[in-house]
Design a protein around this motif. Structure first.
Motif, PDB file in Angstrom:
ATOM      1  N   ILE A  27       1.084  70.372  34.907  1.00 56.38           N
ATOM      2  CA  ILE A  27       0.416  69.480  33.955  1.00 56.38           C
ATOM      3  C   ILE A  27      -0.990  69.194  34.477  1.00 56.38           C
ATOM      4  CG2 ILE A  27       0.498  67.246  32.795  1.00 56.38           C
ATOM      5  CD1 ILE A  27       3.518  67.215  33.274  1.00 56.38           C
ATOM      6  N   LEU A  28      -1.996  69.364  33.629  1.00 58.72           N
ATOM      7  CA  LEU A  28      -3.380  69.298  34.098  1.00 58.72           C
ATOM      8  C   LEU A  28      -3.909  67.900  34.351  1.00 58.72           C
ATOM      9  CD1 LEU A  28      -5.438  72.088  32.291  1.00 58.72           C
ATOM     10  CD2 LEU A  28      -4.228  72.135  34.478  1.00 58.72           C
ATOM     11  N   ALA A  29      -3.227  66.863  33.853  1.00 60.33           N
ATOM     12  CA  ALA A  29      -3.716  65.498  34.072  1.00 60.33           C
ATOM     13  C   ALA A  29      -2.542  64.542  34.104  1.00 60.33           C
ATOM     14  CB  ALA A  29      -4.711  65.098  32.989  1.00 60.33           C
ATOM     15  N   TYR A  30      -2.690  63.455  34.870  1.00 62.33           N
ATOM     16  CA  TYR A  30      -1.611  62.472  35.001  1.00 62.33           C
ATOM     17  C   TYR A  30      -2.092  61.089  34.594  1.00 62.33           C
ATOM     18  CZ  TYR A  30       2.876  60.810  36.767  1.00 62.33           C
ATOM     19  OH  TYR A  30       4.147  60.287  36.866  1.00 62.33           O
ATOM     20  N   GLY A  31      -2.832  61.064  33.489  1.00 60.13           N
ATOM     21  CA  GLY A  31      -3.143  59.791  32.868  1.00 60.13           C
ATOM     22  C   GLY A  31      -2.003  59.383  31.959  1.00 60.13           C
ATOM     23  N   MET A  32      -2.336  58.642  30.916  1.00 61.52           N
ATOM     24  CA  MET A  32      -1.295  58.125  30.035  1.00 61.52           C
ATOM     25  C   MET A  32      -0.469  59.249  29.413  1.00 61.52           C
ATOM     26  SD  MET A  32      -0.534  57.513  26.578  1.00 61.52           S
ATOM     27  CE  MET A  32      -0.092  56.205  25.456  1.00 61.52           C
ATOM     28  N   ILE A  67       3.326  79.102  38.798  1.00 64.20           N
ATOM     29  CA  ILE A  67       3.366  78.379  37.526  1.00 64.20           C
ATOM     30  C   ILE A  67       3.346  79.357  36.357  1.00 64.20           C
ATOM     31  CG2 ILE A  67       2.071  76.831  36.005  1.00 64.20           C
ATOM     32  CD1 ILE A  67       1.238  75.267  38.476  1.00 64.20           C
ATOM     33  N   GLU A  68       4.276  79.160  35.417  1.00 70.61           N
ATOM     34  CA  GLU A  68       4.377  80.012  34.230  1.00 70.61           C
ATOM     35  C   GLU A  68       3.797  79.344  32.992  1.00 70.61           C
ATOM     36  OE1 GLU A  68       7.856  82.530  31.815  1.00 70.61           O
ATOM     37  OE2 GLU A  68       8.368  81.274  33.541  1.00 70.61           O
ATOM     38  N   LEU A  69       3.923  78.023  32.922  1.00 69.81           N
ATOM     39  CA  LEU A  69       3.447  77.265  31.762  1.00 69.81           C
ATOM     40  C   LEU A  69       2.506  76.166  32.231  1.00 69.81           C
ATOM     41  CD1 LEU A  69       3.670  76.386  28.698  1.00 69.81           C
ATOM     42  CD2 LEU A  69       5.553  74.895  29.429  1.00 69.81           C
ATOM     43  N   VAL A  70       1.332  76.090  31.596  1.00 75.10           N
ATOM     44  CA  VAL A  70       0.359  75.038  31.890  1.00 75.10           C
ATOM     45  C   VAL A  70       0.230  74.140  30.670  1.00 75.10           C
ATOM     46  CG1 VAL A  70      -2.073  74.514  32.327  1.00 75.10           C
ATOM     47  CG2 VAL A  70      -0.948  76.356  33.590  1.00 75.10           C
ATOM     48  N   ILE A  71       0.374  72.837  30.891  1.00 69.14           N
ATOM     49  CA  ILE A  71       0.188  71.851  29.826  1.00 69.14           C
ATOM     50  C   ILE A  71      -1.238  71.325  29.910  1.00 69.14           C
ATOM     51  CG2 ILE A  71       0.892  69.611  28.917  1.00 69.14           C
ATOM     52  CD1 ILE A  71       3.708  70.203  29.928  1.00 69.14           C
ATOM     53  N   ILE A  72      -2.006  71.538  28.841  1.00 67.87           N
ATOM     54  CA  ILE A  72      -3.411  71.146  28.813  1.00 67.87           C
ATOM     55  C   ILE A  72      -3.516  69.831  28.055  1.00 67.87           C
ATOM     56  CG2 ILE A  72      -5.716  71.818  28.030  1.00 67.87           C
ATOM     57  CD1 ILE A  72      -4.789  74.749  28.388  1.00 67.87           C
ATOM     58  N   ASN A  73      -3.602  68.744  28.804  1.00 68.44           N
ATOM     59  CA  ASN A  73      -3.643  67.392  28.241  1.00 68.44           C
ATOM     60  C   ASN A  73      -4.881  66.652  28.736  1.00 68.44           C
ATOM     61  OD1 ASN A  73      -2.553  67.359  30.896  1.00 68.44           O
ATOM     62  ND2 ASN A  73      -1.647  65.345  30.558  1.00 68.44           N
ATOM     63  N   THR A  74      -5.965  67.391  28.834  1.00 70.09           N
ATOM     64  CA  THR A  74      -7.253  66.881  29.290  1.00 70.09           C
ATOM     65  C   THR A  74      -8.097  66.465  28.079  1.00 70.09           C
ATOM     66  OG1 THR A  74      -7.945  69.190  29.321  1.00 70.09           O
ATOM     67  CG2 THR A  74      -7.270  68.222  31.423  1.00 70.09           C
ATOM     68  N   THR A 110      -2.226  67.824  38.296  1.00 66.01           N
ATOM     69  CA  THR A 110      -3.562  67.590  38.827  1.00 66.01           C
ATOM     70  C   THR A 110      -3.852  66.095  38.837  1.00 66.01           C
ATOM     71  OG1 THR A 110      -4.366  69.697  37.937  1.00 66.01           O
ATOM     72  CG2 THR A 110      -6.022  68.071  38.550  1.00 66.01           C
ATOM     73  N   GLU A 111      -4.278  65.597  39.996  1.00 67.77           N
ATOM     74  CA  GLU A 111      -4.701  64.196  40.137  1.00 67.77           C
ATOM     75  C   GLU A 111      -5.992  64.182  40.942  1.00 67.77           C
ATOM     76  OE1 GLU A 111      -1.014  61.335  40.543  1.00 67.77           O
ATOM     77  OE2 GLU A 111      -0.740  63.060  41.866  1.00 67.77           O
ATOM     78  N   ARG A 112      -7.076  63.896  40.259  1.00 65.65           N
ATOM     79  CA  ARG A 112      -8.378  63.943  40.930  1.00 65.65           C
ATOM     80  C   ARG A 112      -8.557  62.803  41.924  1.00 65.65           C
ATOM     81  NH1 ARG A 112     -11.811  67.460  38.127  1.00 65.65           N
ATOM     82  NH2 ARG A 112     -11.098  68.013  36.033  1.00 65.65           N
ATOM     83  N   ASN A 113      -8.006  61.647  41.618  1.00 66.27           N
ATOM     84  CA  ASN A 113      -8.228  60.460  42.449  1.00 66.27           C
ATOM     85  C   ASN A 113      -6.908  59.876  42.939  1.00 66.27           C
ATOM     86  OD1 ASN A 113     -11.179  60.410  42.071  1.00 66.27           O
ATOM     87  ND2 ASN A 113     -10.696  59.899  39.952  1.00 66.27           N
ATOM     88  N   THR A 114      -6.353  58.946  42.170  1.00 64.11           N
ATOM     89  CA  THR A 114      -5.113  58.293  42.578  1.00 64.11           C
ATOM     90  C   THR A 114      -3.970  59.293  42.625  1.00 64.11           C
ATOM     91  OG1 THR A 114      -5.864  56.246  41.544  1.00 64.11           O
ATOM     92  CG2 THR A 114      -3.515  56.419  42.058  1.00 64.11           C
TER      93      THR A 114
END
Length: 338
Positions: free
Chosen positions: A9-14, A65-72, A36-40
């Motif tokens: 998963i590309l981002a771990y925000g909401m 990784i076979e599947l990437v979730i793009i939630n950016t 991916t977590e750029r900071n926290t």
């Protein structure tokens, strides 16, 4: 399940915390491998054993990784989708898929040339409220439909902190934020419209992007579908209003999944996805003698797991994914039009 699909998963925000990680983690057909977590750095404490990458490129280039979730942010979807496909990954992309039809078609061509699949994250097809509305439409009890309204309203009178939504970037503004949800719901039921007409508005003080839209979709046999969203609606209107020659339906926006997941509720807990009492739809029918009867329409439990079931079945068993390219191109055509 025959195997696990290794997923990043590309981002771990909401969205990562609420709409993706809980479902990938709970689904037996997937393995939540990295985020991916750029900071926290929080993901590893929430999901023991996963990798927390510092950059998007690090995650995309992970060979396992076979599947990437793009939630950016919206304006990054095309760039990251291109990178992930070229790295040999299938991709699940949040709405809006891309800002333009040209970008979408380029990604389709790239995916086909590489033998990879693209999936569109249109989770609102599996909301409890919309599922109830769809059931009423498909039952035919309303008769010949003439006027349909789908709404997604909020009250936010200040400029939000997420600059990618509030600054005039590609695919910013309310129409690109909530429009894909409403358009997908309408297109999934009624298909591609014959005509469409848009009205946009900027009403909040200091806004640089649209915070109001109304789109009329014209269908054969005088079926008129309207999708609306307004960030300055103090007293919310029903989210779904349908009129036919044999009845009308009013239904609140009452799917509870997002609220429950934000509070940390697990998908397996009793009551997950069950609408609160009092949020039933109001179905008013009229017979040939002009007599009216009123019925409560109770929703089934909402769940986004079927979306992930569909992704799994498409990758493993080559079963077509329910959100099609043609539907998404129709959506983007309307979003992109002046």
């Amino acid at each position: 399940m025959n195997r696990e699909i290794i997923t990043g998963i590309l981002a771990y925000g909401m969205s990562g915390k609420v709409f993706h990680a809980p479902f990938i983690h709970s689904h037996p057909g997937f393995k939540l491998h990295a985020i991916t977590e750029r900071n926290t750095k929080q993901a590893a404490s929430d999901y023991h054993g996963i990798i927390s990458y510092d950059t998007v490129d690090d995650l995309i280039n992970d060979p396992s990784i076979e599947l990437v979730i793009i939630n950016t942010p919206n304006f990054t979807h095309y760039e990251y989708a291109t990178k992930a496909l070229k790295a040999g990954k299938h991709i699940l992309v949040e709405k809006p898929f891309t800002a333009t039809i040209e970008e979408a078609k380029e990604l389709f061509h790239l995916a086909d040339s590489l033998g990879k699949q693209i999936f569109f994250y249109q989770n609102r097809r599996w909301d409890s409220d919309f599922s109830a509305v769809r059931q009423v439409i498909e039952s035919g009890v309303l008769g010949k439909l003439n006027e349909v309204h789908f709404r997604y309203d909020r009250y936010r009178n200040v400029i939000g902190p997420k600059t990618f939504k509030e600054e005039p970037y590609s695919a910013s503004g309310l129409m690109y934020d909530l429009g894909p949800h409403l358009l997908d719901q309408a297109i999934s039921v009624f298909g591609k419209p014959d005509t469409f007409h848009k009205i946009l508005g900027k009403n909040r003080k200091g806004t640089k992007v649209d915070d109001y839209f109304s789109i009329h979709l014209g269908y054969p046999n005088s079926v008129n579908v309207f999708v609306h969203s307004n960030l300055l609606l103090v007293d919310a209107l029903p989210a779904f209003v349908l009129h036919g020659d044999q009845g009308s339906l009013h239904k609140k926006r009452s799917d509870i999944q997002e609220e429950q997941l934000l509070k940390g509720m697990k998908l397996t807990e009793e009551g997950y996805g069950i609408e609160l009492s009092g949020n039933e739809g109001k179905l008013t029918l009229i017979d040939e003698m002009g007599n009216k009867t009123v019925h409560a329409v109770k929703s089934l439990a909402g769940s986004y797991l079927p979306l992930f079931d569909a992704v799994y079945e498409a990758i493993v068993n080559n079963i077509p994914y329910p959100v099609t390219r043609e539907q998404v191109l129709t959506q983007i055509e309307i979003l992109q039009a002046p």
